[in-house]
Design an enzyme around this catalytic site. Sequence first.
Site, PDB file in Angstrom:
ATOM      1  N   HIS A   7      -1.371  -3.333  25.882  1.00  0.00           N
ATOM      2  CA  HIS A   7      -2.820  -3.512  25.694  1.00  0.00           C
ATOM      3  C   HIS A   7      -3.469  -4.019  26.981  1.00  0.00           C
ATOM      4  O   HIS A   7      -4.583  -3.629  27.321  1.00  0.00           O
ATOM      5  CB  HIS A   7      -3.092  -4.507  24.564  1.00  0.00           C
ATOM      6  CG  HIS A   7      -2.551  -4.106  23.224  1.00  0.00           C
ATOM      7  ND1 HIS A   7      -1.421  -4.663  22.695  1.00  0.00           N
ATOM      8  CD2 HIS A   7      -2.980  -3.208  22.313  1.00  0.00           C
ATOM      9  CE1 HIS A   7      -1.178  -4.137  21.501  1.00  0.00           C
ATOM     10  NE2 HIS A   7      -2.114  -3.242  21.247  1.00  0.00           N
ATOM     11  N   LEU A  32       6.733  -1.042  24.659  1.00  0.00           N
ATOM     12  CA  LEU A  32       6.159  -2.214  24.004  1.00  0.00           C
ATOM     13  C   LEU A  32       5.382  -1.763  22.775  1.00  0.00           C
ATOM     14  O   LEU A  32       4.680  -0.757  22.797  1.00  0.00           O
ATOM     15  CB  LEU A  32       5.214  -2.953  24.957  1.00  0.00           C
ATOM     16  CG  LEU A  32       5.839  -3.535  26.215  1.00  0.00           C
ATOM     17  CD1 LEU A  32       4.807  -4.359  26.978  1.00  0.00           C
ATOM     18  CD2 LEU A  32       7.049  -4.398  25.887  1.00  0.00           C
ATOM     19  N   SER A  72       3.533  -3.694  19.034  1.00  0.00           N
ATOM     20  CA  SER A  72       3.341  -4.884  18.191  1.00  0.00           C
ATOM     21  C   SER A  72       4.419  -4.942  17.113  1.00  0.00           C
ATOM     22  O   SER A  72       4.745  -6.012  16.603  1.00  0.00           O
ATOM     23  CB  SER A  72       1.960  -4.842  17.537  1.00  0.00           C
ATOM     24  OG  SER A  72       0.961  -4.676  18.519  1.00  0.00           O
TER      25      SER A  72
HETATM   26  P1  AMP Z   1      -2.518  -0.774  18.528  1.00  0.00           P
HETATM   27  O1  AMP Z   1      -3.021  -2.173  18.666  1.00  0.00           O
HETATM   28  O2  AMP Z   1      -1.057  -0.679  18.249  1.00  0.00           O
HETATM   29  O3  AMP Z   1      -3.371   0.064  17.611  1.00  0.00           O
HETATM   30  O4  AMP Z   1      -2.675  -0.127  19.965  1.00  0.00           O
HETATM   31  C1  AMP Z   1      -3.914  -0.157  20.614  1.00  0.00           C
HETATM   32  C2  AMP Z   1      -3.836   0.731  21.806  1.00  0.00           C
HETATM   33  O5  AMP Z   1      -2.816   0.263  22.689  1.00  0.00           O
HETATM   34  C3  AMP Z   1      -3.490   2.178  21.462  1.00  0.00           C
HETATM   35  O6  AMP Z   1      -4.292   3.053  22.236  1.00  0.00           O
HETATM   36  C4  AMP Z   1      -2.039   2.254  21.826  1.00  0.00           C
HETATM   37  O7  AMP Z   1      -1.624   3.562  22.184  1.00  0.00           O
HETATM   38  C5  AMP Z   1      -1.987   1.339  23.033  1.00  0.00           C
HETATM   39  N1  AMP Z   1      -0.614   0.902  23.277  1.00  0.00           N
HETATM   40  C6  AMP Z   1       0.234   0.356  22.375  1.00  0.00           C
HETATM   41  N2  AMP Z   1       1.443   0.128  22.944  1.00  0.00           N
HETATM   42  C7  AMP Z   1       1.349   0.547  24.237  1.00  0.00           C
HETATM   43  C8  AMP Z   1       2.265   0.581  25.347  1.00  0.00           C
HETATM   44  N3  AMP Z   1       3.501   0.148  25.235  1.00  0.00           N
HETATM   45  N4  AMP Z   1       1.811   1.075  26.520  1.00  0.00           N
HETATM   46  C9  AMP Z   1       0.532   1.535  26.639  1.00  0.00           C
HETATM   47  N5  AMP Z   1      -0.364   1.520  25.636  1.00  0.00           N
HETATM   48  C10 AMP Z   1       0.028   1.040  24.450  1.00  0.00           C
END
Ligand code: AMP
Length: 283
Positions: free
Chosen positions: A43, A190, A192
């Site tokens: 993030h 990575l 969550s």
């Molecule tokens: P989330 O909070 O899981 O919905 O993710 C929010 C944003 O962060 C989304 O656009 C995900 O693709 C991005 N994201 C999650 N993990 C990663 C990562 N390891 N590397 C890059 N972007 C990420």
Amino acid sequence: MPTRSPSRTRAAVARSLPDLAAALAGRGDVALVPTMGALHDGHRALLRAARAAAPTVVMSLFVNPAQFGPGEDFARYPRDEGADVAIAEDEGADVVFAPDVATMYPPGFATTVDPGPLGDQLEGQARPGHFRGVATVVTRLFGLVRPQSAFFGDKDYQQLIIVRSAARDLALGVEVAGVPTVRDADGLALSSRNRYLSPAEREQATALPAALMTAGELYAAGERDGSRLTAAARARLPFEPDYLELRRRADLGAYDPADPAILLVAARIGTTRLIDNIPVEDA
Ligand code: AMP
């Protein structure tokens, strides 16, 4: 806890639509980073890319019930707003939009965004309705925040393509940008959800990037046969994936050796569903 830089400015935390409008009033171009919180370095990479793109950075923080199926982890999804706001501020976000469910889905909310056939494939096959939930909430966020650009992780590549298509098809006026996947030292992307993994499961999970890399190396060495590439990756997995597929990179259409491609994988490890992908490239 992230290190707090002394010069860090505070972000405005907006929960209601009037608060959001007030926080955005009089600002120029906006870059939006939609998240569900439990922020990590992936993030942070999105926030940095947004910071470089526009004078105002808005991060949304919303665990979207519409993109979770029955029996999925909506109730236990990690939530830590204090830590998330601190990270957003540390990366220079100006506004954190943290609505509750009734603000995002008020009484009478009826319209959804159907992402088309891609929404039922790959992740969509295992998670019916997931991408409708994603496309709907992101379209509403775009309408509320009116960003010129929005940043999504390559990690969730199908989501990136679906959101980019929705923005184009519905003429939402947002440029949707992808940010390369951030990985731990052992290669695991990575997420969550990695915090759900036991140490033994985490060890197993590193087979996902290792398998993708194996196919990536074969591709770089000149192999273009899709079945051989996926078989080589599959042979590295000590468990059965939900899917392991080579697709065209631009739109996740069928693999064509003539076009840039991407290899995508999903697997359940214990009770945790993980996804990963790598673009395959010439050496
Ligand atoms: P989330 O909070 O899981 O919905 O993710 C929010 C944003 O962060 C989304 O656009 C995900 O693709 C991005 N994201 C999650 N993990 C990663 C990562 N390891 N590397 C890059 N972007 C990420």
